[in-house]
Design a protein around this motif. Sequence first.
Motif, PDB file in Angstrom:
ATOM      1  N   PRO A 241       0.839  -1.279   0.019  1.00  0.00           N
ATOM      2  CA  PRO A 241       0.085  -0.025  -0.009  1.00  0.00           C
ATOM      3  C   PRO A 241       0.772   1.314   0.045  1.00  0.00           C
ATOM      4  O   PRO A 241       0.392   2.413  -0.407  1.00  0.00           O
ATOM      5  CB  PRO A 241      -0.823  -0.223   1.381  1.00  0.00           C
ATOM      6  CG  PRO A 241       0.073  -0.981   2.173  1.00  0.00           C
ATOM      7  CD  PRO A 241       0.635  -1.861   1.241  1.00  0.00           C
ATOM      8  N   GLU A 242       2.012   1.012   0.387  1.00  0.00           N
ATOM      9  CA  GLU A 242       2.828   2.266   0.315  1.00  0.00           C
ATOM     10  C   GLU A 242       3.856   2.365  -0.765  1.00  0.00           C
ATOM     11  O   GLU A 242       4.722   1.695  -1.175  1.00  0.00           O
ATOM     12  CB  GLU A 242       4.042   2.390   1.718  1.00  0.00           C
ATOM     13  CG  GLU A 242       3.107   2.909   2.627  1.00  0.00           C
ATOM     14  CD  GLU A 242       4.314   3.259   3.909  1.00  0.00           C
ATOM     15  OE1 GLU A 242       4.613   4.147   3.908  1.00  0.00           O
ATOM     16  OE2 GLU A 242       4.478   2.099   4.520  1.00  0.00           O
ATOM     17  N   THR A 243       3.350   3.396  -1.532  1.00  0.00           N
ATOM     18  CA  THR A 243       3.881   3.241  -3.247  1.00  0.00           C
ATOM     19  C   THR A 243       5.227   3.920  -3.038  1.00  0.00           C
ATOM     20  O   THR A 243       5.705   4.730  -2.001  1.00  0.00           O
ATOM     21  CB  THR A 243       3.264   3.954  -3.956  1.00  0.00           C
ATOM     22  OG1 THR A 243       2.884   5.342  -3.256  1.00  0.00           O
ATOM     23  CG2 THR A 243       1.777   3.232  -4.133  1.00  0.00           C
TER      24      THR A 243
ATOM     25  N   GLU B 208       5.896   6.318  -4.501  1.00  0.00           N
ATOM     26  CA  GLU B 208       5.506   8.068  -4.605  1.00  0.00           C
ATOM     27  C   GLU B 208       5.571   8.489  -3.013  1.00  0.00           C
ATOM     28  O   GLU B 208       5.805   9.483  -2.773  1.00  0.00           O
ATOM     29  CB  GLU B 208       4.446   8.316  -5.291  1.00  0.00           C
ATOM     30  CG  GLU B 208       4.482   8.254  -6.745  1.00  0.00           C
ATOM     31  CD  GLU B 208       4.530   7.045  -7.530  1.00  0.00           C
ATOM     32  OE1 GLU B 208       3.869   6.005  -6.770  1.00  0.00           O
ATOM     33  OE2 GLU B 208       5.182   6.635  -8.502  1.00  0.00           O
ATOM     34  N   HIS B 209       4.632   7.470  -2.014  1.00  0.00           N
ATOM     35  CA  HIS B 209       4.505   8.153  -0.812  1.00  0.00           C
ATOM     36  C   HIS B 209       5.812   8.323  -0.150  1.00  0.00           C
ATOM     37  O   HIS B 209       6.272   9.107   0.415  1.00  0.00           O
ATOM     38  CB  HIS B 209       3.835   6.719   0.020  1.00  0.00           C
ATOM     39  CG  HIS B 209       4.083   6.796   1.319  1.00  0.00           C
ATOM     40  ND1 HIS B 209       3.626   8.022   2.171  1.00  0.00           N
ATOM     41  CD2 HIS B 209       4.864   6.097   2.306  1.00  0.00           C
ATOM     42  CE1 HIS B 209       3.869   7.563   3.513  1.00  0.00           C
ATOM     43  NE2 HIS B 209       4.559   6.525   3.669  1.00  0.00           N
ATOM     44  N   LEU B 210       6.712   7.264  -0.426  1.00  0.00           N
ATOM     45  CA  LEU B 210       8.436   7.438   0.089  1.00  0.00           C
ATOM     46  C   LEU B 210       8.927   8.699  -0.383  1.00  0.00           C
ATOM     47  O   LEU B 210       9.697   9.308   0.217  1.00  0.00           O
ATOM     48  CB  LEU B 210       9.053   6.113  -0.186  1.00  0.00           C
ATOM     49  CG  LEU B 210       8.462   4.937   0.318  1.00  0.00           C
ATOM     50  CD1 LEU B 210       9.191   3.563   0.083  1.00  0.00           C
ATOM     51  CD2 LEU B 210       8.191   5.031   1.769  1.00  0.00           C
TER      52      LEU B 210
ATOM     53  N   LEU C 247      13.217   4.842   4.518  1.00  0.00           N
ATOM     54  CA  LEU C 247      13.473   3.380   5.347  1.00  0.00           C
ATOM     55  C   LEU C 247      12.669   3.194   6.374  1.00  0.00           C
ATOM     56  O   LEU C 247      12.607   2.174   7.005  1.00  0.00           O
ATOM     57  CB  LEU C 247      14.891   3.207   5.438  1.00  0.00           C
ATOM     58  CG  LEU C 247      15.784   3.474   4.324  1.00  0.00           C
ATOM     59  CD1 LEU C 247      17.199   3.140   4.512  1.00  0.00           C
ATOM     60  CD2 LEU C 247      15.496   2.705   2.992  1.00  0.00           C
ATOM     61  N   HIS C 248      11.762   4.134   7.012  1.00  0.00           N
ATOM     62  CA  HIS C 248      11.162   4.099   8.038  1.00  0.00           C
ATOM     63  C   HIS C 248      10.478   3.016   8.390  1.00  0.00           C
ATOM     64  O   HIS C 248      10.181   2.386   9.620  1.00  0.00           O
ATOM     65  CB  HIS C 248      10.269   5.246   8.474  1.00  0.00           C
ATOM     66  CG  HIS C 248       9.058   5.492   7.750  1.00  0.00           C
ATOM     67  ND1 HIS C 248       9.167   5.916   6.220  1.00  0.00           N
ATOM     68  CD2 HIS C 248       7.846   5.147   7.756  1.00  0.00           C
ATOM     69  CE1 HIS C 248       7.987   5.800   5.910  1.00  0.00           C
ATOM     70  NE2 HIS C 248       7.059   5.563   6.735  1.00  0.00           N
ATOM     71  N   ASP C 249       9.889   2.305   7.336  1.00  0.00           N
ATOM     72  CA  ASP C 249       8.678   1.169   7.577  1.00  0.00           C
ATOM     73  C   ASP C 249       9.387  -0.025   7.233  1.00  0.00           C
ATOM     74  O   ASP C 249       8.800  -1.012   6.722  1.00  0.00           O
ATOM     75  CB  ASP C 249       7.473   1.364   6.813  1.00  0.00           C
ATOM     76  CG  ASP C 249       6.616   2.390   7.561  1.00  0.00           C
ATOM     77  OD1 ASP C 249       6.593   2.244   8.979  1.00  0.00           O
ATOM     78  OD2 ASP C 249       5.790   2.828   7.123  1.00  0.00           O
ATOM     79  N   VAL C 250      10.777  -0.401   7.180  1.00  0.00           N
ATOM     80  CA  VAL C 250      11.342  -1.413   6.763  1.00  0.00           C
ATOM     81  C   VAL C 250      10.801  -2.708   7.437  1.00  0.00           C
ATOM     82  O   VAL C 250      10.618  -3.710   7.181  1.00  0.00           O
ATOM     83  CB  VAL C 250      12.865  -1.504   7.118  1.00  0.00           C
ATOM     84  CG1 VAL C 250      13.404  -0.808   8.371  1.00  0.00           C
ATOM     85  CG2 VAL C 250      13.490  -2.853   6.732  1.00  0.00           C
TER      86      VAL C 250
ATOM     87  N   ALA D  48       6.041  14.212   8.541  1.00  0.00           N
ATOM     88  CA  ALA D  48       5.819  13.922   7.138  1.00  0.00           C
ATOM     89  C   ALA D  48       4.973  12.513   6.927  1.00  0.00           C
ATOM     90  O   ALA D  48       4.095  12.544   6.053  1.00  0.00           O
ATOM     91  CB  ALA D  48       7.460  13.671   6.583  1.00  0.00           C
ATOM     92  N   ASP D  49       5.200  11.594   7.578  1.00  0.00           N
ATOM     93  CA  ASP D  49       4.530  10.315   7.374  1.00  0.00           C
ATOM     94  C   ASP D  49       2.956  10.476   7.835  1.00  0.00           C
ATOM     95  O   ASP D  49       2.293  10.194   6.910  1.00  0.00           O
ATOM     96  CB  ASP D  49       5.026   9.314   8.502  1.00  0.00           C
ATOM     97  CG  ASP D  49       4.615   7.868   8.157  1.00  0.00           C
ATOM     98  OD1 ASP D  49       4.480   7.498   6.891  1.00  0.00           O
ATOM     99  OD2 ASP D  49       4.464   7.024   8.987  1.00  0.00           O
ATOM    100  N   VAL D  50       2.545  11.187   9.007  1.00  0.00           N
ATOM    101  CA  VAL D  50       1.124  11.084   9.172  1.00  0.00           C
ATOM    102  C   VAL D  50       0.549  12.107   8.065  1.00  0.00           C
ATOM    103  O   VAL D  50      -0.548  11.775   7.467  1.00  0.00           O
ATOM    104  CB  VAL D  50       1.036  11.845  10.256  1.00  0.00           C
ATOM    105  CG1 VAL D  50      -0.501  12.338  10.640  1.00  0.00           C
ATOM    106  CG2 VAL D  50       1.337  10.953  11.552  1.00  0.00           C
TER     107      VAL D  50
HETATM  108 FE    FE Z   1       4.847   5.439   5.946  1.00  0.00          FE
END
Ligand code: FE
Length: 375
Positions: A183-185, A187-189, A223-226, A314-316
């Motif tokens: 779900p995290e493309t 582009e999101h990153l 890399l936050h959601d590795v 940034a993530d939220v």
């Molecule tokens: Fe995220």
Amino acid sequence: MAKFEDQLKGISQREFISEKMSLVFHELNKKFNFIDRISIALYDNQCDTLTTYIHCSKDASPLNHYQAKLGDSKSLQQIACSGEPRIINDMSVYDTVKKHHSIQIKKGGFKSSYTYPIYNRGLFYGFIFINSGQLNAFSDEVLAVMSPLAHLIAAFTIIEFSDIQTLTATVTTALEMTHQRDPETGEHLSRMARYSRLIALEVASKYQMDDEAIEHIFLFAPLHDVGKISIPDSILLKPGRLDETEFEQMKSHCARGLEIINKILSNYKLDHRPHINILKNIVRHHHEKINGSGYPDGLAGNAIPIEARIVAVADVFDALTSKRPYKEAWSNQNAYAELERLSGEELDEDCVNALLKDKHEIEQIQLRFQEDYIG
Ligand code: FE
Ligand code: C2E
Ligand code: SIN
Ligand code: SIN
Ligand code: FE
């Protein structure tokens, strides 16, 4: 007979690239005291932006925490395209150029400039700038000493970035191999990394972050959601709300993420890489909340590392404005209002203000990295 003295003794033992550059600068300055400043600006080819990275100068640098579009400077563009260094021995030729960068450079009193485009395997990384307050500073005699040193600085810069490329490529590959559809493309990153840099640039002085730290926050944010590598698709891609047990499992992605990062760093022998704590803090602490109600450690306020507070905002913001399997995308207006509501309670107030200060830039980032959503 004079005993040989290694002018750059210990350069490879220096940990930070800023320290290596400082050694080179002092050496140059000792020989040619009219050389006033060396700096590196890095290029983000997806946004066409140049960001100051490292600088050494006799006085305070006039170009701290600075960002510009390469497209705004014809002369810099030409240097980047040519791949060859440019030497200007009289900057007054550039008096008509009204660009911020040139103006700042002139405020610094620089009259001669040397601009070196950093390339590796056909990719353009950025520039090394060397400036002098004297006219005609860069004679052949000076260039004979200076040019090899510019190549050396470029090589150190490239080594530093190939480490990060290795890390990022490893994490991306692992995520691609463990999840059919994420779900995290990309582009999101890309967006959240740039929101993170925007915030970091803004709060840098308050938190005494230098440009090197800012750049690392930008590079490490994606890399936050590795730790999601270990979350089953049934949870990650669930179309509805998570129940309590599912959310508990979801929360493990922070601690698990740090374990994975530590393994990768150890396998690639990167444990002692400079600024690596920025990465570790982002991975473990990006879901901590200012009021202490976050996870995994329930840290509160300033106990949460600043890089994690930056990435959290940034993530939220990007989660709110994006479609997720469990929610529709919110409008920017609603997301801004939500950030205001969370500010000071869950999200860091300075970081929220920093992001909201430049809504035009947010929109530029959204335009540049639009979702290519194959539903
Ligand atoms: Fe995220
Ligand atoms: P995510 O979807 O990328 O969301 C990241 C963070 O953005 C969330 O962290 C939360 O702090 C914020 N956020 C997202 N949507 C909203 C919203 O509508 N309102 C507010 N106030 N904040 C929002 P959180 O809650 O720790 O969740 C972490 C991750 O867990 C989420 O990342 C998502 O992957 C997953 N998740 C959370 N809740 C649900 C859910 O109800 N269903 C599903 N399928 N996944 C969820
Ligand atoms: C510019 O060409 O825009 C800046 C001049 C320089 O620093 O080389
Ligand atoms: C995301 O960040 O978008 C997904 C998971 C998380 O934030 O924890
Ligand atoms: Fe997360």
